[in-house]
Design an enzyme around this catalytic site. Structure first.
Site, PDB file in Angstrom:
ATOM      1  N   CYS A   1       0.984  -0.760   0.146  1.00 23.10           N
ATOM      2  CA  CYS A   1      -0.034  -0.459  -0.362  1.00 23.10           C
ATOM      3  C   CYS A   1       0.700   1.151  -0.065  1.00 23.10           C
ATOM      4  CB  CYS A   1      -0.775  -0.260   1.379  1.00 23.10           C
ATOM      5  SG  CYS A   1      -1.936  -1.174   1.007  1.00 23.10           S
TER       6      CYS A   1
ATOM      7  N   ASN B   1     -10.070  -0.647  -1.577  1.00 26.32           N
ATOM      8  CA  ASN B   1      -8.470  -0.409  -1.449  1.00 26.32           C
ATOM      9  C   ASN B   1      -7.785  -1.127  -2.003  1.00 26.32           C
ATOM     10  OD1 ASN B   1      -6.282  -0.776  -0.438  1.00 26.32           O
ATOM     11  ND2 ASN B   1      -6.459  -1.288   1.936  1.00 26.32           N
TER      12      ASN B   1
ATOM     13  N   HIS C   1      -3.336   7.132   1.728  1.00 23.14           N
ATOM     14  CA  HIS C   1      -4.185   5.411   0.846  1.00 23.14           C
ATOM     15  C   HIS C   1      -5.281   5.193   1.404  1.00 23.14           C
ATOM     16  CE1 HIS C   1      -4.228   1.986   0.054  1.00 23.14           C
ATOM     17  NE2 HIS C   1      -3.879   1.025   1.584  1.00 23.14           N
TER      18      HIS C   1
HETATM   19  N1  COA Z   1     -18.926  -8.383   7.184  1.00 23.08           N
HETATM   20  C1  COA Z   1     -20.119  -9.461   7.967  1.00 23.08           C
HETATM   21  N2  COA Z   1     -19.202  -8.914   9.486  1.00 23.08           N
HETATM   22  C2  COA Z   1     -17.477  -8.979   9.748  1.00 23.08           C
HETATM   23  C3  COA Z   1     -17.400  -8.740   8.189  1.00 23.08           C
HETATM   24  C4  COA Z   1     -18.031  -8.777   7.019  1.00 23.08           C
HETATM   25  N3  COA Z   1     -17.281  -8.243   5.700  1.00 23.08           N
HETATM   26  N4  COA Z   1     -15.847  -8.628   8.404  1.00 23.08           N
HETATM   27  C5  COA Z   1     -15.816  -9.245  10.057  1.00 23.08           C
HETATM   28  N5  COA Z   1     -16.698  -9.698  10.492  1.00 23.08           N
HETATM   29  C6  COA Z   1     -16.608  -9.912  11.967  1.00 23.08           C
HETATM   30  C7  COA Z   1     -16.241 -10.533  12.524  1.00 23.08           C
HETATM   31  O1  COA Z   1     -16.103 -12.134  12.182  1.00 23.08           O
HETATM   32  C8  COA Z   1     -16.199 -10.049  13.734  1.00 23.08           C
HETATM   33  O2  COA Z   1     -17.130 -10.804  14.039  1.00 23.08           O
HETATM   34  P1  COA Z   1     -16.853 -11.324  15.916  1.00 23.08           P
HETATM   35  O3  COA Z   1     -17.278  -9.862  16.364  1.00 23.08           O
HETATM   36  O4  COA Z   1     -18.728 -12.399  15.715  1.00 23.08           O
HETATM   37  O5  COA Z   1     -16.014 -12.099  15.931  1.00 23.08           O
HETATM   38  C9  COA Z   1     -16.431  -8.603  13.576  1.00 23.08           C
HETATM   39  O6  COA Z   1     -17.168  -8.482  12.354  1.00 23.08           O
HETATM   40  C10 COA Z   1     -15.085  -7.933  13.829  1.00 23.08           C
HETATM   41  O7  COA Z   1     -15.525  -6.986  14.325  1.00 23.08           O
HETATM   42  P2  COA Z   1     -14.889  -5.301  14.437  1.00 23.08           P
HETATM   43  O8  COA Z   1     -13.601  -5.764  15.176  1.00 23.08           O
HETATM   44  O9  COA Z   1     -15.581  -4.600  15.417  1.00 23.08           O
HETATM   45  O10 COA Z   1     -14.771  -4.712  12.992  1.00 23.08           O
HETATM   46  P3  COA Z   1     -13.664  -3.761  13.173  1.00 23.08           P
HETATM   47  O11 COA Z   1     -14.485  -2.351  13.118  1.00 23.08           O
HETATM   48  O12 COA Z   1     -12.179  -3.756  13.782  1.00 23.08           O
HETATM   49  O13 COA Z   1     -13.439  -4.037  11.106  1.00 23.08           O
HETATM   50  C11 COA Z   1     -11.993  -3.834   9.230  1.00 23.08           C
HETATM   51  C12 COA Z   1     -12.824  -4.956  10.541  1.00 23.08           C
HETATM   52  C13 COA Z   1     -11.312  -4.759   9.015  1.00 23.08           C
HETATM   53  C14 COA Z   1     -12.849  -2.927   9.071  1.00 23.08           C
HETATM   54  C15 COA Z   1     -10.800  -2.989  10.226  1.00 23.08           C
HETATM   55  O14 COA Z   1     -10.174  -3.852  11.327  1.00 23.08           O
HETATM   56  C16 COA Z   1     -10.339  -2.727  10.005  1.00 23.08           C
HETATM   57  O15 COA Z   1     -10.313  -2.155   8.402  1.00 23.08           O
HETATM   58  N6  COA Z   1      -8.955  -2.191   9.603  1.00 23.08           N
HETATM   59  C17 COA Z   1      -7.652  -2.528   8.777  1.00 23.08           C
HETATM   60  C18 COA Z   1      -7.947  -2.807   7.522  1.00 23.08           C
HETATM   61  C19 COA Z   1      -7.115  -2.642   6.255  1.00 23.08           C
HETATM   62  O16 COA Z   1      -6.884  -1.396   5.951  1.00 23.08           O
HETATM   63  N7  COA Z   1      -6.039  -3.231   5.240  1.00 23.08           N
HETATM   64  C20 COA Z   1      -5.405  -2.544   4.183  1.00 23.08           C
HETATM   65  C21 COA Z   1      -4.584  -1.987   4.591  1.00 23.08           C
HETATM   66  S1  COA Z   1      -2.954  -0.905   4.259  1.00 23.08           S
END
Ligand code: COA
Length: 333
Positions: free
Chosen positions: A114, A290, A260
């Protein structure tokens, strides 16, 4: 004044097929609401079968070349950034060079995920300022949709990523003014390799490709979303602040910030951390998802075309991604 590197053309290309959150609802246990609320993404673009990263890169490059109003034959170097090359090797730089008919000029491939565009921009800037090259095509492109896990197991990753490409033409500033790349700051912390990676294929395995890895889904990208989120929100503002300090600027001087596009919540946290008004922040993740290395040059091109970046604008770029890698660039447009 030492010669600075200016951007004389920008372009981007995304494949025509739009995949909405509702389309993804049909593939896995997810909802449009979850994806919108957690990431800000409404839709992203996916390639059709047979289209590779270099194909997207070439389209974006053609658009940047047209905008710069240059003959392709006058380009003397290619820099390409991607984490999804058409082939395991070689990289896409040589494919872009050949498809555009650029003769035998050198082609450098940059692997910083990224942060790839900012790393590539930094390298190209050094070449231009050193006088090594006079006209560089920098292209960043990704095809990620062909290796995402669209089952419930991979839903945290697969809803976030999209395909696309962005390109810029870089040249020395011919005038005695302050336009150009003011600074680049690059950082990395390899202790976080496994927090955001594609573990396999891995040539230290013998043989590299093993059926069990496929069965275990270890060829799909994986991440610890929370750790990535927290580090991205911290590292991008740090990198921007380093640029401000080096250039003797205040955040109020920045006209446009392009983070980004990893997650809209991250972009908003970065804006908050830097105390920059959100109106100055370019955000297109709602339509693009992304696109990894391509996300900044796509957003940059859109901002230029929309008139949000004009001659004299102070533009700050910042990225964070796998490695972890992160960085910033400041450009007087
Ligand atoms: N649809 C529905 N539920 C989903 C899901 C989806 N696509 N993906 C994950 N979940 C669920 C998980 O299974 C988890 O369930 P659980 O609580 O029963 O275990 C829950 O959602 C996770 O929720 P939470 O931890 O509150 O999510 P979050 O607010 O941390 O958001 C991301 C998750 C991935 C969106 C977030 O962590 C993120 O954006 N991280 C950075 C990712 C990124 O930018 N990566 C590339 C970097 S360059």
């Amino acid at each position: 004044m030492t010669t600075r590197t200016i951007i004389t053309g920008t372009g981007h290309y995304v494949p025509p097929r739009i995949v909405t959150n509702h389309d993804l609802e049909k593939l896995m246990d997810t909802t449009d609401q979850w994806i919108r609320e957690r990431s800000g993404i409404l839709e992203r673009h996916h390639v059709d079968a047979g289209v590779g990263t270099s194909d997207l890169a070439v389209e974006a490059a053609r658009r940047a070349i047209a905008e710069a109003q240059i003959y392709p034959a006058t380009i003397d170097f290619v820099v390409a950034a991607t984490l999804s090359p058409d082939h395991y090797f070689p990289g896409i730089g040589v494919l872009v060079q050949a498809k555009l008919g650029l003769g035998t000029i050198g082609a450098l491939d940059v692997r910083d995920q990224c942060s790839g565009f900012i790393y590539a921009l930094s390298a190209a800037d050094q070449y231009i300022r050193a006088g090594t090259y006079k006209r560089i095509l920098l292209v960043a492109a990704e095809v990620q949709s062909t290796n995402l896990d669209f089952s419930d197991q991979g839903r945290d990753m697969s809803v976030l990523f999209g395909d696309g490409a962005g390109a810029v033409i870089l040249e020395p500033n011919p005038n005695e003014d302050d336009r150009g790349i003011l600074s680049t700051h690059l950082y990395a912390d390899g202790n976080f390799v496994s927090q955001l990676w594609m573990e396999k294929p891995c040539p230290k395995d013998n043989p590299t490709f093993q059926r069990s890895f496929f069965d275990e889904g270890r060829f799909f990208p994986k991440m610890d979303g929370r750790t990535v989120f927290v580090n991205a929100c911290q590292r991008m503002p740090e990198a921007v602040r380093a640029g401000l300090v080096q250039n003797g600027l205040a955040i109020e001087d920045v006209d446009v910030l392009i983070p980004h596009q990893a997650n809209d919540r991250i972009s908003l946290m970065v804006a908050k951390g830097l105390k920059i008004p959100v109106e100055k922040v370019i955000r297109n993740i709602d339509r693009m998802g992304n696109t990894t290395a391509a996300s900044i040059p796509i957003a940059l091109d859109e901002a230029v075309k929309a008139g949000r970046i004009r001659r004299g604008s102070l533009v700050a770029l910042t990225a964070f991604g796998s490695g972890f890698t992160w960085g910033s660039a400041f450009i007087r447009w």
